[in-house]
Write a protein that holds these residues in place. Structure first.
Motif, PDB file in Angstrom:
ATOM      1  N   ALA A 278       0.828  -1.206   0.000  1.00 42.78           N
ATOM      2  CA  ALA A 278       0.000   0.000   0.000  1.00 42.78           C
ATOM      3  C   ALA A 278       0.864   1.258   0.000  1.00 42.78           C
ATOM      4  O   ALA A 278       0.546   2.245  -0.687  1.00 42.78           O
ATOM      5  CB  ALA A 278      -0.928  -0.003   1.212  1.00 42.78           C
ATOM      6  N   LEU A 279       1.945   1.228   0.752  1.00 39.95           N
ATOM      7  CA  LEU A 279       2.846   2.377   0.793  1.00 39.95           C
ATOM      8  C   LEU A 279       3.437   2.637  -0.595  1.00 39.95           C
ATOM      9  O   LEU A 279       3.532   3.794  -1.035  1.00 39.95           O
ATOM     10  CB  LEU A 279       3.952   2.117   1.807  1.00 39.95           C
ATOM     11  CG  LEU A 279       4.962   3.227   2.061  1.00 39.95           C
ATOM     12  CD1 LEU A 279       4.282   4.483   2.573  1.00 39.95           C
ATOM     13  CD2 LEU A 279       6.038   2.757   3.038  1.00 39.95           C
ATOM     14  N   ARG A 280       3.839   1.592  -1.288  1.00 39.59           N
ATOM     15  CA  ARG A 280       4.382   1.776  -2.632  1.00 39.59           C
ATOM     16  C   ARG A 280       3.290   2.231  -3.607  1.00 39.59           C
ATOM     17  O   ARG A 280       3.543   3.059  -4.494  1.00 39.59           O
ATOM     18  CB  ARG A 280       5.032   0.472  -3.118  1.00 39.59           C
ATOM     19  CG  ARG A 280       6.253   0.045  -2.283  1.00 39.59           C
ATOM     20  CD  ARG A 280       7.321   1.110  -2.280  1.00 39.59           C
ATOM     21  NE  ARG A 280       8.480   0.757  -1.457  1.00 39.59           N
ATOM     22  CZ  ARG A 280       8.946   1.500  -0.476  1.00 39.59           C
ATOM     23  NH1 ARG A 280       8.352   2.638  -0.151  1.00 39.59           N
ATOM     24  NH2 ARG A 280      10.021   1.122   0.213  1.00 39.59           N
ATOM     25  N   ARG A 281       2.071   1.716  -3.460  1.00 37.16           N
ATOM     26  CA  ARG A 281       0.963   2.137  -4.323  1.00 37.16           C
ATOM     27  C   ARG A 281       0.589   3.597  -4.079  1.00 37.16           C
ATOM     28  O   ARG A 281       0.064   4.266  -4.972  1.00 37.16           O
ATOM     29  CB  ARG A 281      -0.259   1.256  -4.072  1.00 37.16           C
ATOM     30  CG  ARG A 281      -0.122  -0.192  -4.516  1.00 37.16           C
ATOM     31  CD  ARG A 281      -0.338  -0.353  -6.011  1.00 37.16           C
ATOM     32  NE  ARG A 281      -1.725  -0.139  -6.386  1.00 37.16           N
ATOM     33  CZ  ARG A 281      -2.127   0.048  -7.648  1.00 37.16           C
ATOM     34  NH1 ARG A 281      -1.244   0.067  -8.627  1.00 37.16           N
ATOM     35  NH2 ARG A 281      -3.402   0.230  -7.920  1.00 37.16           N
ATOM     36  N   ALA A 282       0.863   4.098  -2.884  1.00 36.69           N
ATOM     37  CA  ALA A 282       0.526   5.485  -2.554  1.00 36.69           C
ATOM     38  C   ALA A 282       1.505   6.485  -3.152  1.00 36.69           C
ATOM     39  O   ALA A 282       1.282   7.694  -3.076  1.00 36.69           O
ATOM     40  CB  ALA A 282       0.462   5.666  -1.037  1.00 36.69           C
ATOM     41  N   GLU A 283       2.597   5.997  -3.743  1.00 39.02           N
ATOM     42  CA  GLU A 283       3.575   6.846  -4.444  1.00 39.02           C
ATOM     43  C   GLU A 283       4.038   8.017  -3.584  1.00 39.02           C
ATOM     44  O   GLU A 283       4.045   9.180  -4.014  1.00 39.02           O
ATOM     45  CB  GLU A 283       2.995   7.346  -5.773  1.00 39.02           C
ATOM     46  CG  GLU A 283       2.726   6.227  -6.766  1.00 39.02           C
ATOM     47  CD  GLU A 283       2.311   6.724  -8.141  1.00 39.02           C
ATOM     48  OE1 GLU A 283       1.956   7.918  -8.270  1.00 39.02           O
ATOM     49  OE2 GLU A 283       2.339   5.916  -9.082  1.00 39.02           O
TER      50      GLU A 283
ATOM     51  N   SER B 269       0.501  11.871   0.067  1.00 38.16           N
ATOM     52  CA  SER B 269      -0.031  10.523  -0.100  1.00 38.16           C
ATOM     53  C   SER B 269      -0.866  10.164   1.120  1.00 38.16           C
ATOM     54  O   SER B 269      -0.671  10.718   2.204  1.00 38.16           O
ATOM     55  CB  SER B 269       1.103   9.494  -0.254  1.00 38.16           C
ATOM     56  OG  SER B 269       1.939   9.804  -1.354  1.00 38.16           O
ATOM     57  N   ALA B 270      -1.775   9.228   0.921  1.00 36.23           N
ATOM     58  CA  ALA B 270      -2.606   8.756   2.025  1.00 36.23           C
ATOM     59  C   ALA B 270      -2.939   7.291   1.797  1.00 36.23           C
ATOM     60  O   ALA B 270      -3.003   6.823   0.656  1.00 36.23           O
ATOM     61  CB  ALA B 270      -3.883   9.585   2.139  1.00 36.23           C
ATOM     62  N   ILE B 271      -3.132   6.572   2.891  1.00 38.09           N
ATOM     63  CA  ILE B 271      -3.557   5.178   2.828  1.00 38.09           C
ATOM     64  C   ILE B 271      -4.711   4.984   3.801  1.00 38.09           C
ATOM     65  O   ILE B 271      -4.638   5.435   4.950  1.00 38.09           O
ATOM     66  CB  ILE B 271      -2.427   4.196   3.203  1.00 38.09           C
ATOM     67  CG1 ILE B 271      -1.170   4.455   2.369  1.00 38.09           C
ATOM     68  CG2 ILE B 271      -2.895   2.749   3.009  1.00 38.09           C
ATOM     69  CD1 ILE B 271       0.041   3.651   2.837  1.00 38.09           C
ATOM     70  N   ILE B 272      -5.758   4.326   3.334  1.00 36.46           N
ATOM     71  CA  ILE B 272      -6.869   3.953   4.195  1.00 36.46           C
ATOM     72  C   ILE B 272      -6.786   2.454   4.451  1.00 36.46           C
ATOM     73  O   ILE B 272      -6.854   1.655   3.516  1.00 36.46           O
ATOM     74  CB  ILE B 272      -8.230   4.306   3.563  1.00 36.46           C
ATOM     75  CG1 ILE B 272      -8.380   5.826   3.449  1.00 36.46           C
ATOM     76  CG2 ILE B 272      -9.378   3.728   4.389  1.00 36.46           C
ATOM     77  CD1 ILE B 272      -9.657   6.256   2.752  1.00 36.46           C
ATOM     78  N   PHE B 273      -6.623   2.085   5.718  1.00 33.67           N
ATOM     79  CA  PHE B 273      -6.612   0.672   6.108  1.00 33.67           C
ATOM     80  C   PHE B 273      -7.947   0.241   6.705  1.00 33.67           C
ATOM     81  O   PHE B 273      -8.258  -0.943   6.729  1.00 33.67           O
ATOM     82  CB  PHE B 273      -5.494   0.410   7.113  1.00 33.67           C
ATOM     83  CG  PHE B 273      -4.109   0.492   6.520  1.00 33.67           C
ATOM     84  CD1 PHE B 273      -3.606  -0.533   5.743  1.00 33.67           C
ATOM     85  CD2 PHE B 273      -3.317   1.610   6.736  1.00 33.67           C
ATOM     86  CE1 PHE B 273      -2.335  -0.461   5.195  1.00 33.67           C
ATOM     87  CE2 PHE B 273      -2.039   1.695   6.188  1.00 33.67           C
ATOM     88  CZ  PHE B 273      -1.551   0.649   5.417  1.00 33.67           C
TER      89      PHE B 273
END
Length: 331
Positions: free
Chosen positions: A158-163, A227-231
């Motif tokens: 997810a971190l890599r997908r968040a660029e 960047s942001a990630i929703i878990f």
């Protein structure tokens, strides 16, 4: 052997998990029989138990963050008795479709999963596919290593997908097992981490790990995010996270299940080249890269140990947000 089975998927408060006795399985070609040393408790297990994910194997034993010792190996295995292995969510792919051939095996239409298509680690023993198991770094103990095998790997993808750009600002919604591990990677790489979460204990953990700010789930961080990630499996967080992105920012949604997303306002949420990306499982290369990185940095999981006999309570506690970090079952 002792095991847990999802007999009738439903709300976790209605006890969909049942303790059962099963014959210890025999490994077939390419399979390992592992004695479970530790098994992480993942939110995906909760989705399987509650029926958010459709039933693939009736009476399935959940659990896909397995650290185990090989006790028997079928024909064609490279590993053998005495080896310690990690068993993760991705259990197998076809190896021949266009996604597998281009290195995107996480998108294989014929992929199968531990604790969903085959019995997992909420048991004393489990079968693993040798080719999809991981050799674990020596410096990782069993309990600490278990959450890395899904929460860690998925958080890393997810971190890599968040660029996230070098030195960028990252927002993490749903600060549980995955997020507290992804945060450590981002911080080690020089990022600023911002954590909007409803849980005061999670906010405290985030700040202890080095986040520069922690607030409520719908608070606006003091600076725009790159960047942001929703878990969290909560669709209502999507517009909240997009609203916090700077121009050109990327939102990655890491859950396998998400409630409905409210309507988005194009100018407010998406314009200026903001983008939304989903995260689907992981490749073996993701897992291998993350585990090497986790051992080198190191990445440390905050863990809460439950006896195997308390697996149903561990899932209820996960649903209730009763702990920060990750729960781990130990037989």
């Amino acid at each position: 052997m002792r095991a847990w089975a999802v007999e009738e998927p439903g709300p976790i408060q209605d006890a969909p998990l049942r303790r059962v006795e099963r014959d210890t399985p025999e490994p077939g070609p390419g399979e390992l029989l592992v004695r479970v040393l530790a098994c992480g408790v993942c939110r995906t297990d909760l989705h399987v138990a509650e029926g958010d994910l459709p039933v693939h194997l009736p009476g399935v034993t959940p659990g896909h963050e397995i650290v185990g010792k090989v006790v028997a190996a079928g024909p064609g295995c490279l590993r053998g008795p005495g080896d310690r292995v990690g068993v993760a969510w991705l259990r197998g792919t076809c190896g021949a479709c266009r996604f597998c051939r281009r290195g995107a095996e996480n998108l294989c239409p014929y992929s199968v999963y531990t604790g969903w298509d085959a019995h997992g680690g909420y048991a004393e023993y489990a079968l693993a596919v040798d080719a999809f198991s991981y050799t674990l770094p020596e410096g990782l103990d069993d309990v600490t290593a278990a959450p890395l095998l899904c929460a860690g790997i998925i958080g890393y993808r997810a971190l890599r997908r968040a660029e996230l750009p070098p030195g960028g600002r990252l927002g993490l919604w749903g600060f549980g097992g995955s997020a507290h591990l992804a945060a450590q990677i981002a911080l080690a790489e020089g990022a600023e981490v911002y954590v909007p979460t409803r849980d005061p204990a999670a906010r405290e953990l985030a700040l202890e790990l080095g986040a520069v700010w922690a607030g409520d789930s719908f608070d606006t961080p003091p600076r725009p995010l790159d960047s942001a990630i929703i878990f969290a499996p909560a669709g209502e967080l999507v517009p909240a996270a997009l609203r916090c992105l700077d121009r050109g920012g990327t939102l990655a949604i890491a859950g396998i299940h998400l409630t409905d997303v409210p309507g988005l306002d194009y100018e407010r949420h998406l314009f200026q080249e903001r983008q939304v990306r989903s995260v689907t499982a992981n490749t073996r290369a993701d897992g291998e890269e993350f585990l090497r990185l986790a051992a080198r940095l190191p990445v440390t999981a905050t863990t809460h140990v439950y006896d195997l006999d308390a697996a149903d309570r561990a899932l209820r506690d996960l649903d209730a947000g009763a702990f920060t970090g990750a729960a781990v079952l130990v037989p």
